[in-house]
Design an enzyme around this catalytic site. Sequence first.
Site, mmCIF file in Angstrom:
data_model
loop_
_atom_site.group_PDB
_atom_site.id
_atom_site.type_symbol
_atom_site.label_atom_id
_atom_site.label_comp_id
_atom_site.label_asym_id
_atom_site.label_seq_id
_atom_site.Cartn_x
_atom_site.Cartn_y
_atom_site.Cartn_z
ATOM 1 N N SER A 1 19.885 36.301 46.219
ATOM 2 C CA SER A 1 20.258 36.611 47.595
ATOM 3 C C SER A 1 19.337 35.855 48.545
ATOM 4 O O SER A 1 18.133 35.723 48.296
ATOM 5 C CB SER A 1 20.132 38.110 47.848
ATOM 6 O OG SER A 1 20.162 38.397 49.234
ATOM 7 N N GLU B 1 26.914 44.614 32.125
ATOM 8 C CA GLU B 1 25.566 44.091 31.945
ATOM 9 C C GLU B 1 24.931 44.877 30.797
ATOM 10 O O GLU B 1 25.261 46.037 30.567
ATOM 11 C CB GLU B 1 24.722 44.309 33.209
ATOM 12 C CG GLU B 1 25.359 43.851 34.511
ATOM 13 C CD GLU B 1 25.065 42.407 34.844
ATOM 14 O OE1 GLU B 1 24.654 41.661 33.933
ATOM 15 O OE2 GLU B 1 25.252 42.043 36.008
ATOM 16 N N GLU C 1 29.558 43.278 38.975
ATOM 17 C CA GLU C 1 28.880 44.572 39.113
ATOM 18 C C GLU C 1 28.818 44.836 40.604
ATOM 19 O O GLU C 1 28.011 44.247 41.320
ATOM 20 C CB GLU C 1 27.498 44.510 38.462
ATOM 21 C CG GLU C 1 26.899 45.871 38.166
ATOM 22 C CD GLU C 1 26.207 46.481 39.374
ATOM 23 O OE1 GLU C 1 26.858 47.317 40.050
ATOM 24 O OE2 GLU C 1 25.066 46.123 39.645
ATOM 25 N N LYS D 1 21.039 39.062 33.828
ATOM 26 C CA LYS D 1 22.120 38.092 33.685
ATOM 27 C C LYS D 1 21.729 36.919 32.787
ATOM 28 O O LYS D 1 22.514 36.481 31.945
ATOM 29 C CB LYS D 1 22.556 37.582 35.060
ATOM 30 C CG LYS D 1 23.179 38.656 35.950
ATOM 31 C CD LYS D 1 23.622 38.091 37.280
ATOM 32 C CE LYS D 1 24.124 39.178 38.228
ATOM 33 N NZ LYS D 1 25.215 40.001 37.702
ATOM 34 N N CYS E 1 23.173 50.448 43.712
ATOM 35 C CA CYS E 1 24.637 50.469 43.666
ATOM 36 C C CYS E 1 25.186 51.694 42.952
ATOM 37 O O CYS E 1 26.281 52.163 43.267
ATOM 38 C CB CYS E 1 25.153 49.199 43.000
ATOM 39 S SG CYS E 1 24.400 48.857 41.407
ATOM 40 N N SER F 1 28.686 43.272 46.733
ATOM 41 C CA SER F 1 29.632 44.206 47.339
ATOM 42 C C SER F 1 31.045 43.962 46.824
ATOM 43 O O SER F 1 31.355 42.897 46.279
ATOM 44 C CB SER F 1 29.615 44.053 48.856
ATOM 45 O OG SER F 1 30.160 42.800 49.234
ATOM 46 N N LEU G 1 40.434 29.791 36.204
ATOM 47 C CA LEU G 1 40.398 30.598 34.977
ATOM 48 C C LEU G 1 38.997 30.664 34.373
ATOM 49 O O LEU G 1 38.804 30.524 33.168
ATOM 50 C CB LEU G 1 41.407 30.065 33.950
ATOM 51 C CG LEU G 1 42.888 30.197 34.347
ATOM 52 C CD1 LEU G 1 43.789 29.614 33.271
ATOM 53 C CD2 LEU G 1 43.258 31.655 34.598
#
Length: 487
Positions: free
Chosen positions: A177, A461, A249, A161, A283, A228, A243
Site C-alpha cells: 500500500s 491465504e 482477501e 503471499k 478485515c 476492499s 484469465l
Amino acid sequence: MKAQPKASHFIGGAFVEDKTGKPSPVIYPATGEEIARLYSATPDVIEAAYAAALKAQGEWAALKPVERGRILRRTADILREKNKKLSKLETLDTGKALQETLVADAASAADALEFFGGIISGFNGEFVELGGSFAYTRREALGICVGIGAWNYPIQIAAWKSAPALAMGNAFIFKPSENTPLSALALAEAYKEAGLPDGLFNVVQGFGDVGAALVNHRLTAKVSLTGSVPTGKRIMAQAGEHLKHVTMELGGKSPIIVFDDADIESAIGGAMLGNFYSTGQVCSNGTRVFVHKNLRERFVERLVERTRKIRIGDPLDEATQMGPLVNRAQRDKVLSYIEKGKAEGATLACGGGVPKLQGFDKGYFIEPTIFTDVTDDMTIAREEIFGPVMSVLEFSDEDEVIARANDTEFGLAAGVFTADIARGHRVIGQIKAGTCWINAYNLTPVEVPFGGYKQSGIGRENGIAALAHYSQIKTVYVEMGKVDSPY
C-alpha cells in the site's frame, strides 16, 4: 523522526530508485510528520521487475522443494532475530502500538515462512492405478505472481503471499500500500540475506495505476490482493480479461454471537480483540456483536468498564494499547460513521470522539467506540467501517441470531461464545463465513487457511490450501501396454 529507506524499490536483489515517478510521502500517523519519501514505479521500473523475475524463476522452480524451503526457513530466522527493529519500523509505518507489532507482524511473517518452508517438500501430486497402466499428477509453479498489499499488516501480508508462492517455485512481485510501503523493503533485505536468488522477490511502490499495470502485465500469471471489496472487483475484472489466477482477501462485517451461558469475561475479551486490536483496522473484525437478551445488560456494563481502561497514546511506548488510525482520511471516515450511528438512533455507550493527547495533537487518534441499541438496518451494522467502532445487538433465540448474522453481503469471519460446545459447532455449521472461531476471536495461525465466503473473497491465504492457489496441476497418463486403436 525519519525512516527513509535506501531507495523506493527492490528489484533483482538490489535497491532501485527512479525519482521521475510520482512522489509518495510516508506519514507517521501518531504525529502527522513525514518520515520518508518514496517514488511511484515508472514503466521502466515495472519492466525491470518483470525482467528480473523472468530470469530467475525457471532455475528456482527446478530446485528441489526442500532446497527452496531451506531458504524460506532461514528468512524466518532472520526476521525473528530482527523482530524488535522490524516492529518499530512497522509502528512508524502504520501507527499501530508497538505492543501489537512485536507479536503480530514480523512474527507472523516469520511463522508463514517457517511453515511453508517446512511443508513444501511434502506437497506432492497423486498416483492413480489404472489396471496396469497408471496416471499421476504434478504440482507445478505458475510463473510470476503479483501481490498487492493492504496498509493494516504490511510485512505480514507480504510474507503470507510471497512465502507459499516462492515455496512453490514462483517468482514474486509485491506492491505494498502507498500508505505503508516500508516494511516490504525490509522483508526483501531479509530474503536477500537468507540467500534467496536475485529477482525472485521484487518490491515496486506506487498507487492504483501501478497495481493496474501489474495486474494487466502479460507476464503476470496470478494476482493476490488484500483490500476492499470495490478494489477487489476492479482487479478481478482486469485479471479476468486475461484469465489470470486470483486470490482475493477482502472486507467483512463479521458477527460475534454471545450466548447467555458464555464465560462473560472471555466473550468481552474476544469482542474487544475483534473490534479494537490494530485500532479496529482488521478485515476479519467482528463488528456486529450479538448478545443474548439475558446477558446483555451485564455484558454491556462490563464491556464499557474494560474499554474505558484502554490506554491510548504514544505507539512506541510498549505500555500503549491503542495507537492512531493510519491517516487523516481514515479517521474522518470513521468519525462520519459514528455520526451516522448517532443520527440513526443508536446509543453511544462509550467513546466516539478524538482523545486529547499531549504531544500528539496532530495524530490520527480516535477513542474506542461502543454503540448499543443497534438494529440490523442501521448503516453502522451494514457497512465496513474499518475503525474501533463496535455495534452491540440483542437477540433472543438461536435460529433468529443465525439468520441475522448471515444477513450480509460479506462472509469473512464469525465467532460464537458459549459453554455448550455442541451448540458452538451447530451454530458455526450454519454461519456463512470462511474463518470461524468458537470461544475465541481473531486468532490466525498460519497452519490453517484464512479467507472468506461471498463478497469477502476468493481463494485462501495460509495452510496447505495456499500452495494449491500458487500452483497448477499437470496430469500424466502412462500406458504400460500397447495402444488400442480402432484405426
